[in-house]
Design a protein around this motif. Structure first.
Motif, PDB file in Angstrom:
ATOM      1  N   THR A  11      22.872  44.810  39.881  1.00 25.03           N
ATOM      2  CA  THR A  11      24.251  44.325  39.942  1.00 25.03           C
ATOM      3  C   THR A  11      24.584  43.489  38.719  1.00 25.03           C
ATOM      4  O   THR A  11      25.640  43.641  38.092  1.00 25.03           O
ATOM      5  CB  THR A  11      24.475  43.491  41.214  1.00 25.03           C
ATOM      6  N   SER A  12      23.649  42.610  38.357  1.00 26.79           N
ATOM      7  CA  SER A  12      23.862  41.755  37.185  1.00 26.79           C
ATOM      8  C   SER A  12      23.970  42.586  35.914  1.00 26.79           C
ATOM      9  O   SER A  12      24.800  42.314  35.039  1.00 26.79           O
ATOM     10  CB  SER A  12      22.709  40.752  37.058  1.00 26.79           C
ATOM     11  N   MET A  13      23.124  43.610  35.825  1.00 21.65           N
ATOM     12  CA  MET A  13      23.157  44.465  34.637  1.00 21.65           C
ATOM     13  C   MET A  13      24.496  45.190  34.523  1.00 21.65           C
ATOM     14  O   MET A  13      25.096  45.245  33.443  1.00 21.65           O
ATOM     15  CB  MET A  13      22.019  45.476  34.692  1.00 21.65           C
ATOM     16  N   LEU A  14      24.970  45.731  35.632  1.00 19.88           N
ATOM     17  CA  LEU A  14      26.253  46.438  35.615  1.00 19.88           C
ATOM     18  C   LEU A  14      27.393  45.493  35.255  1.00 19.88           C
ATOM     19  O   LEU A  14      28.292  45.851  34.483  1.00 19.88           O
ATOM     20  CB  LEU A  14      26.508  47.088  36.974  1.00 19.88           C
ATOM     21  N   LEU A  15      27.349  44.296  35.814  1.00 19.49           N
ATOM     22  CA  LEU A  15      28.388  43.314  35.486  1.00 19.49           C
ATOM     23  C   LEU A  15      28.327  42.929  34.016  1.00 19.49           C
ATOM     24  O   LEU A  15      29.366  42.781  33.358  1.00 19.49           O
ATOM     25  CB  LEU A  15      28.229  42.072  36.363  1.00 19.49           C
ATOM     26  N   GLY A  16      27.126  42.779  33.492  1.00 19.55           N
ATOM     27  CA  GLY A  16      26.987  42.430  32.079  1.00 19.55           C
ATOM     28  C   GLY A  16      27.523  43.525  31.171  1.00 19.55           C
ATOM     29  O   GLY A  16      28.234  43.252  30.195  1.00 19.55           O
ATOM     30  N   VAL A  17      27.202  44.784  31.495  1.00 16.86           N
ATOM     31  CA  VAL A  17      27.704  45.906  30.707  1.00 16.86           C
ATOM     32  C   VAL A  17      29.229  45.964  30.776  1.00 16.86           C
ATOM     33  O   VAL A  17      29.909  46.191  29.765  1.00 16.86           O
ATOM     34  CB  VAL A  17      27.086  47.228  31.205  1.00 16.86           C
ATOM     35  N   LEU A  23      34.893  42.922  26.377  1.00 19.49           N
ATOM     36  CA  LEU A  23      34.893  42.283  25.061  1.00 19.49           C
ATOM     37  C   LEU A  23      35.284  43.278  23.969  1.00 19.49           C
ATOM     38  O   LEU A  23      36.143  42.985  23.121  1.00 19.49           O
ATOM     39  CB  LEU A  23      33.498  41.709  24.785  1.00 19.49           C
ATOM     40  N   ILE A  24      34.711  44.473  24.011  1.00 15.06           N
ATOM     41  CA  ILE A  24      35.016  45.496  23.000  1.00 15.06           C
ATOM     42  C   ILE A  24      36.462  45.952  23.125  1.00 15.06           C
ATOM     43  O   ILE A  24      37.183  46.089  22.126  1.00 15.06           O
ATOM     44  CB  ILE A  24      34.057  46.690  23.160  1.00 15.06           C
ATOM     45  N   ARG A  25      36.894  46.174  24.351  1.00 12.34           N
ATOM     46  CA  ARG A  25      38.272  46.623  24.581  1.00 12.34           C
ATOM     47  C   ARG A  25      39.271  45.592  24.061  1.00 12.34           C
ATOM     48  O   ARG A  25      40.262  45.946  23.411  1.00 12.34           O
ATOM     49  CB  ARG A  25      38.485  46.847  26.076  1.00 12.34           C
ATOM     50  N   SER A  26      39.016  44.339  24.328  1.00  8.10           N
ATOM     51  CA  SER A  26      39.930  43.275  23.897  1.00  8.10           C
ATOM     52  C   SER A  26      39.945  43.150  22.379  1.00  8.10           C
ATOM     53  O   SER A  26      41.007  42.929  21.780  1.00  8.10           O
ATOM     54  CB  SER A  26      39.524  41.948  24.542  1.00  8.10           C
ATOM     55  N   GLY A 330      29.816  36.960  30.587  1.00  2.00           N
ATOM     56  CA  GLY A 330      31.070  36.943  31.336  1.00  2.00           C
ATOM     57  C   GLY A 330      32.112  36.048  30.698  1.00  2.00           C
ATOM     58  O   GLY A 330      33.295  36.401  30.611  1.00  2.00           O
ATOM     59  N   LEU A 331      31.670  34.874  30.248  1.00  9.29           N
ATOM     60  CA  LEU A 331      32.606  33.950  29.598  1.00  9.29           C
ATOM     61  C   LEU A 331      33.138  34.530  28.286  1.00  9.29           C
ATOM     62  O   LEU A 331      34.320  34.361  27.957  1.00  9.29           O
ATOM     63  CB  LEU A 331      31.914  32.610  29.336  1.00  9.29           C
ATOM     64  N   SER A 335      36.990  35.247  27.644  1.00 10.40           N
ATOM     65  CA  SER A 335      37.657  34.652  26.485  1.00 10.40           C
ATOM     66  C   SER A 335      38.326  35.728  25.639  1.00 10.40           C
ATOM     67  O   SER A 335      39.448  35.539  25.136  1.00 10.40           O
ATOM     68  CB  SER A 335      36.638  33.877  25.638  1.00 10.40           C
ATOM     69  N   ALA A 336      37.634  36.872  25.498  1.00 11.32           N
ATOM     70  CA  ALA A 336      38.223  37.965  24.721  1.00 11.32           C
ATOM     71  C   ALA A 336      39.465  38.517  25.417  1.00 11.32           C
ATOM     72  O   ALA A 336      40.477  38.823  24.771  1.00 11.32           O
ATOM     73  CB  ALA A 336      37.189  39.075  24.523  1.00 11.32           C
ATOM     74  N   GLN A 337      39.408  38.657  26.745  1.00  7.63           N
ATOM     75  CA  GLN A 337      40.589  39.081  27.504  1.00  7.63           C
ATOM     76  C   GLN A 337      41.755  38.144  27.249  1.00  7.63           C
ATOM     77  O   GLN A 337      42.889  38.574  27.030  1.00  7.63           O
ATOM     78  CB  GLN A 337      40.276  39.065  29.001  1.00  7.63           C
ATOM     79  N   SER A 338      41.461  36.854  27.299  1.00 10.15           N
ATOM     80  CA  SER A 338      42.516  35.852  27.113  1.00 10.15           C
ATOM     81  C   SER A 338      43.101  35.931  25.714  1.00 10.15           C
ATOM     82  O   SER A 338      44.317  35.822  25.517  1.00 10.15           O
ATOM     83  CB  SER A 338      41.959  34.454  27.386  1.00 10.15           C
ATOM     84  N   ALA A 339      42.227  36.130  24.712  1.00  8.60           N
ATOM     85  CA  ALA A 339      42.699  36.214  23.329  1.00  8.60           C
ATOM     86  C   ALA A 339      43.590  37.444  23.132  1.00  8.60           C
ATOM     87  O   ALA A 339      44.633  37.369  22.468  1.00  8.60           O
ATOM     88  CB  ALA A 339      41.508  36.258  22.375  1.00  8.60           C
ATOM     89  N   ALA A 340      43.188  38.580  23.701  1.00  8.04           N
ATOM     90  CA  ALA A 340      43.990  39.806  23.580  1.00  8.04           C
ATOM     91  C   ALA A 340      45.323  39.637  24.291  1.00  8.04           C
ATOM     92  O   ALA A 340      46.372  40.064  23.788  1.00  8.04           O
ATOM     93  CB  ALA A 340      43.220  40.995  24.157  1.00  8.04           C
TER      94      ALA A 340
END
Length: 390
Positions: A11-17, A23-26, A330-331, A335-340
């Motif tokens: 679960t952690s791995m999937l969430l991290g990916v 991050l890349i999308r943003s 996650g942070l 943060s990237a979501q917020s910046a985009a």
């Protein structure tokens, strides 16, 4: 058998990916906004400016049409001679005072012509047909002529057309398009729906025309008449409902150049207000863009929700399970979501203060797409009182 700890690890791995994907999308969204061209100042011309035909498709626009037409008549382009600017208003089967308002304006300004159509021809979408009729009414093309298509719910600054022409000349573009900025009393559509909406559109169509599709927005499109004819005019897109992206892509594919321009300080639109209208407008655009595909709308909607909540959930799970790497990823994603979100909101002249709530905004847009899927499934898609078929 998988142990609980191994289950948590997966679960952690999937969430991290997923958070890294956010991050890349943003980052791509921020990069795309940098390809948008600033509006240029008009320069003294060595030769006479080109003729421009403005086409305004209008269906049940009595509340906003007068302001739109006054602004078009007040354009500084054409000051060198009234023949440089002509306006065709297409009353597209309106059931209110749209036609009456247009004819009154034509009586006061000889450059304005009004033509009435009761319904689109079979196989045509309403707006595309209205714009086609407007160009046909304008008559044969003239050398160097440009076409300007503007929505009836827009208001142009007096120098917008001159600036758009100067920008097209400066960047050697055959089609330039700008979104409209918010009206003075804007609704929550602007800070909530605009950022995720433009992000999704930008992932499908590039502002510099170099992506799979070229970006354009129907609020305001300036196009060389020669390239309009080269791609077959609006007749080539008769049944399309995302006609703006379609014609920009066709111009690009036929050897032309297209660019998205930041003209938002010189054009405003009331088409996204109030909030329910902004919701309906975005829903209509995405239903049109997917041609009413329920599986596609559902998949994009669920994917949008998943990507929106991935980073905050990664933070929460990482914090609870004491996994600092997952929390940090996650942070970073959040943060990237917020910046985009902030970047897109700033471009659209919307208050970016909701940027930290980008996951909520993105989730809301996912719900909007699911709403579109539900309406498409029920066959309940319509716009301005006219049923939409795909």
């Amino acid at each position: 058998m998988v142990s609980p700890r191994e289950g948590i690890s997966w679960t952690s791995m999937l969430l991290g990916v997923a958070a890294i994907g956010v991050l890349i999308r943003s980052a791509r969204t921020v990069a795309q906004t940098r390809t948008i061209v600033p509006l240029r100042e008009p320069q003294p011309a060595a030769v006479l400016p080109p003729k421009v035909t403005v086409v305004v498709p209008a269906r049940n626009e009595a509340a906003v049409l007068a302001g739109c037409l006054r602004a078009i008549s007040a354009q500084t382009h054409g000051a060198q001679g009234d023949w440089l600017l002509r306006v065709v208003v297409v009353d597209d089967g309106s059931m209110d005072r749209t036609g009456e308002i247009a004819r009154a304006h034509a009586a006061a300004d000889p450059r304005v012509t009004v033509v009435r159509v009761d319904a689109p021809r079979p196989g045509w979408s309403g707006k595309v047909h209205a714009m086609h009729v407007g160009v046909e009414e304008a008559g044969p093309p003239e050398a160097g002529e440009w076409l300007l298509f503007v929505d009836a719910d827009t208001v142009l600054a007096p120098d917008l057309l001159s600036r758009l022409l100067a920008t097209a000349e400066a960047v050697d573009a055959d089609l330039v398009s700008t979104p409209g900025g918010p009206p003075p009393r804007r609704s929550a559509s602007w800070p909530l729906l605009m950022p995720p909406g433009l992000q999704l559109i930008g992932e499908n169509a590039a502002p510099d025309g170099r992506g799979r599709k070229a970006f354009a927005i129907g609020h305001c499109i300036l196009l060389r008449r020669s390239h309009y004819d080269k791609v077959g005019g609006w007749a080539a897109f008769a049944a399309r409902r995302n006609e703006d992206v379609a014609i920009a892509t066709a111009v690009r594919d036929h050897g032309g150049s297209t660019r998205t321009v930041d003209g938002l300080d010189h054009i405003s639109t009331s088409g996204m207000d109030p909030f329910r209208q902004g919701w309906a407008s975005f829903r209509k655009s995405f239903v049109a863009g997917t041609r009413g595909s329920v599986p596609l709308l559902t998949g994009i909607g669920l994917g949008q929700i998943a990507m929106s909540v991935a980073a905050p959930i990664a933070v929460a799970v990482g914090w609870r399970q004491r996994r600092p790497v997952l929390t940090a990823v996650g942070l970073l994603g959040w943060s990237a979501q917020s910046a985009a979100h902030a970047r897109t909101a700033k471009f659209m002249r919307a208050n970016p203060w909701l940027a930290p709530l980008a996951p909520v905004s993105g989730t809301l847009f996912g719900v909007l797409l699911l709403d579109g899927a539900g309406r498409a499934m029920r066959g309940a898609t319509s716009w301005k009182g006219r049923r939409t078929r795909f």
